[in-house]
Design a protein around this motif. Structure first.
Motif: not given
Lengths: 271, 251, 333
Positions: B222-251
């Protein structure tokens, strides 16, 4: 109700079958009575569908004869289905060389001219009645269904749950009944309906050719066996009346069969 | 510059049992030369989204609302004819299962040649042949002369996927849609194919929409990532930003 | 992967063995079935013959020996090309058949060619218009035609075109003395041919349609469309091509059914062909004639099956990795 459900066909078929079964109520005349004075009468108020060359009332004959034709259709199918399921599942379940041999023999039986096989079986069975004809038709029409059953069994044979069942010591018939049969029944169901249809066609064709039921045994086929002469006397009703009933019944069965086959397929075209 | 813009796109399937909305009000843009990864679980509508952009959905699916712009031009209402032209020249797609995506009854070379000929109708036999060889080499198949005459059954999954990519590249596409292109492959092959796609992006400078359910694959591509759930695209942004966020949320 | 020539040798020896078994079966069956072949030879005169005369006649026709001995006798002759004489026609059975085979080949062969072409075209058309009005109309008409028994269709066509309208002849292959007149033969051929074609056409057209519809659901259709092909182009260039091996093998199996299945039509139209011969010989114990006719039609069936298997293995690249598929169907991986 699901899309494409053959409601009309099913209704017509039910009515025809019911009327044939209850033909005593519907018949306006004795179907076997030969009213020789009124032979070859065109349809009129007394003879709704006219009379044949021997003065029998076609309207009554259709219901009475339909009973015989339908009986042959169902009984012949019962015989062919049982034979096909047995041969097919034994062949599919047996080791490859037995399987190959059975299928090869089936192919050879298929290559014997059907006419000869019919004449031969009939001679051996020795009776010209409806039972005998049903057996003959049943015994000459199981081959293609057996092939379908075999293919299904071959595919299922190696699935895990059948392997598990045979590891647990399940006998052949146990496995056939509990595990194999439920899986190939949908694809066999279509062929069963088609076999009923084909058996009715066979009855009428054989009777027409003079090697099925004799003229005295009333069926749709034997009624039509007189129609070649009817062409000369231009009594079109003897050709059309039983024939239309025959074709209508066959059409309903075909629609039913096609629906059974189609209901498995839900995917959409990519075109 | 934005190559592709999707605005408020909703896609519905009309079945006998009623209407099912598979894509709900999705908006995003794809920039020139970037890889946008659309990530989500199975059945979240990411594949439908992708197919609705190139209009390869079955008859029962319809775009209900929204607009699609390609290079600034609206293509939402394009007819089948116009879409065909776009598919042959600007859009290409790589599919999940290469073994079923290739026609089993046609030699691989013939399938690539067909795509080339659609892009360059009057091409000479010789030029066609050399272009097919060039494409096969481009996707890293050795002995292309021999390979071109073979049928898909002779190929492993990874090699077959390379052929599918070659077909996709025949059009010189502006956008390459990759619909879970590595899901059906084993791990080693997966890495190779991903590497190939990255390399091709560098070489040919196309943009890519990459669909996956696998976060590891997403991180790699990814350069950029879009996240989808249940037909909706709920988050889109630069890859680093989003992955950091996800890792952060998971911990 | 098996070597092609091994498959051929394999298939040919299997063919010979099948033919041999077929001859044994037919020979035994025909002789076990009740009925007296003397009737076929002498007609009603048999009843006036004494027991001794009948025995002598049997002796002369070689019918007195046990069945296995008779079979060996027959086989000896057959291997030298001598299939015996027909009891009814009193000449070499080969001549009896040679007289008629042209008629059947014309009827069945022409029927087969027409069915072969039309089934493909109709199937393609219906697959292309899947579930649209045109497809439904064609499917509806087709289903009805497939439900009409051949003999009844023949009767109705005779009723309409020969009896009522008087446009076409109702029986025979030619009018008296017009044997070499193509127009006359053609007019005699129209109705039987129509029955042969209508009797089989939809069965095969519907199979083609469904086979193509299966193909249109495959993934490769999406890739092909992604290349920029139109739906129609994908159908012709990809789906049709993939359905072709199974269509060809299906038609290989169909060939003997259509060619050898004309006896009902021949009977109704009194068309002098092999079908009527088969019917007569089976019913009236014309043993030698029955044997040759059965071997020809049965051999054709076995040959058709063999051809279908070879087609499957040879022209379908999907099958090339698997060894000998048994059934006539082509499966995808």
């Amino acid at each position: 109700m699901k899309k494409g459900f053959p409601g009309i066909s099913l209704a017509v078929l039910t009515i025809v079958v019911a009327c044939c079964l209850a033909c005593e109520i519907i018949m306006t005349k004795d179907p076997a009575y030969m009213d020789l004075a009124n032979g070859n009468t065109a349809p009129c108020r007394t003879f709704l569908f006219g009379t044949d060359a021997m003065g029998r009332d076609l309207f009554s004959m259709i219901w009475y004869g339909g009973r015989v034709s339908l009986f042959i259709g169902f009984f012949a199918t019962l015989i062919s289905t049982v034979t096909a399921v047995l041969v097919g599942s034994v062949s599919g379940y047996a080791p490859a060389w037995i399987d190959g041999a059975i299928m090869w023999l089936t192919d050879i039986v298929l290559s014997i001219p059907g006419l000869l096989l019919t004449v031969f079986l009939q001679a051996v069975l020795g009776s010209a009645g409806a039972w005998g004809l049903a057996v003959v038709i049943g015994l000459t029409s199981w081959m293609s269904m057996a092939k379908v059953v075999r293919t299904e069994v071959l595919q299922l044979k190696n699935t895990d749950y059948v392997l598990a069942a045979s590891c647990l010591g399940g006998g052949f018939f146990h496995i056939l009944r509990r595990h194999l049969a439920p899986n190939f029944i949908p694809s066999v169901l279509f062929m069963v309906v088609m076999n009923v249809r084909n058996a009715i066609v066979a009855e009428s064709t054989l009777s027409f050719m003079g090697i099925g039921l004799p003229v005295e045994v009333i069926s749709w086929g034997s009624m039509l066996s007189l129609s070649e002469n009817a062409l000369l006397s231009r009594s079109w009703w003897t050709v059309l009346a039983p024939g239309i009933f025959l074709v209508m019944t066959l059409l309903c069965l075909t629609n039913l069969g096609n629906y059974l086959r189609k209901s498995g397929n839900k995917r959409h075209s990519n075109l | 510059m934005d190559v592709l813009t999707v605005k408020n796109l909703s896609v519905s399937f009309y079945r006998e049992s009623g209407e099912i909305t598979a894509v709900k009000n999705v908006s995003f843009t794809l920039r020139a030369g970037e890889i946008l990864v659309i990530m989500g679980d199975t059945g979240c509508g990411k594949s439908v989204l992708c197919k609705s952009i190139v209009k390869l959905l079955p008859d029962i699916a319809k775009i209900k609302t929204g607009q699609i712009y390609f290079q600034g031009k609206e293509i939402t209402g394009y007819t089948e004819k116009e879409m065909q032209k776009l598919r042959g020249t600007s859009f290409s797609m790589v599919f999940q299962n290469p073994m079923t995506a290739l026609n089993p009854c046609m030699s691989v070379g013939a399938q690539i040649a067909e795509a080339v000929r659609l892009r360059q109708p009057g091409i000479s036999r010789k030029a066609l042949r050399s272009r097919v060889m060039e494409l096969l080499k481009l996707v890293g198949l050795d002995r292309p002369e021999e390979r071109a005459g073979q049928y898909p059954v002779h190929f492993s999954g990874g090699m077959a996927q390379r052929c599918v990519i070659a077909i996709a590249l025949a059009a010189n596409p502006e956008i390459l849609f990759a619909d879970e292109p590595t899901t059906s492959l084993d791990a080693g092959m997966q890495a190779q194919i991903l590497g190939l796609l990255l390399e091709l992006r560098e070489k040919l400078g196309m943009s890519m929409i990459f669909i996956t359910h696998n976060p590891e694959v997403a991180v790699r591509m990814a350069d950029r990532v879009a996240l989808m759930r249940g037909g909706e695209l709920y988050r889109i942004g630069d890859a680093e930003e989003i992955f950091e966020e996800t890792i952060h949320n998971n911990h | 992967m098996r070597k092609p020539y091994i498959t051929i040798i394999d298939e040919l020896s299997k063919f010979a063995l099948s033919l041999f078994l077929l001859s044994v079966l037919v020979f035994t069956m025909s002789r076990l079935a009740p009925g007296d072949p003397l009737y076929s030879y002498y007609g009603d005169r048999v009843e006036k013959m004494g027991t001794q005369e009948q025995e002598a006649a049997r002796e002369r026709l070689g019918l007195h020996a046990p069945i296995p001995v008779q079979y060996v006798q027959w086989m000896k002759g057959a291997l030298h090309g001598d299939f015996g004489i027909s009891y009814k026609y009193k000449t070499d059975v080969k001549e009896v058949i040679a007289d008629r085979i042209g008629n059947t080949l014309l009827l069945g062969g022409l029927g087969f060619v027409i069915i072969f072409v039309l089934a493909l075209l109709l199937g393609l058309f219906c697959a292309w218009r899947e579930d649209k009005a045109a497809d439904r109309v064609v499917c509806g008409i087709g289903t009805v035609t497939s439900c009409i028994p051949e003999f009844w269709l023949s009767l109705v066509l005779i009723l309409v075109f020969a009896v009522w309208l008087g446009w076409l002849p109702s029986s025979g292959a030619y009018s008296v003395g017009m044997e070499r007149n193509p127009a006359d033969r053609g007019s005699h051929l129209i109705l039987p041919l129509a029955v042969v074609v209508l009797g089989h056409l939809w069965y095969y057209a519907y199979l083609v349609r469904n086979r193509l519809l299966e193909e249109t659901r495959a993934d490769y259709v999406l890739l092909a469309r992604m290349k920029g092909l139109s739906g129609k182009q994908v159908l012709y260039r990809h789906c049709l091509r993939n359905a072709m091996p199974s269509y060809l093998s299906m038609m290989a199996i169909a060939l003997p059914h259509i060619l050898g299945g004309t006896y009902v039509v021949e009977t109704v139209f009194s068309y002098p062909g092999i079908g009527t011969l088969a019917y007569e010989s089976a019913r009236y114990q014309d043993y030698n004639l029955l044997m040759l006719v059965s071997l020809m039609t049965g051999g054709l069936v076995i040959f058709g099956n063999m051809l279908a298997r070879i087609i499957n293995v040879w022209i379908d690249p999907r099958m090339s990795l698997k060894s000998g598929g048994m059934s006539g169907e082509v499966r995808e991986f």
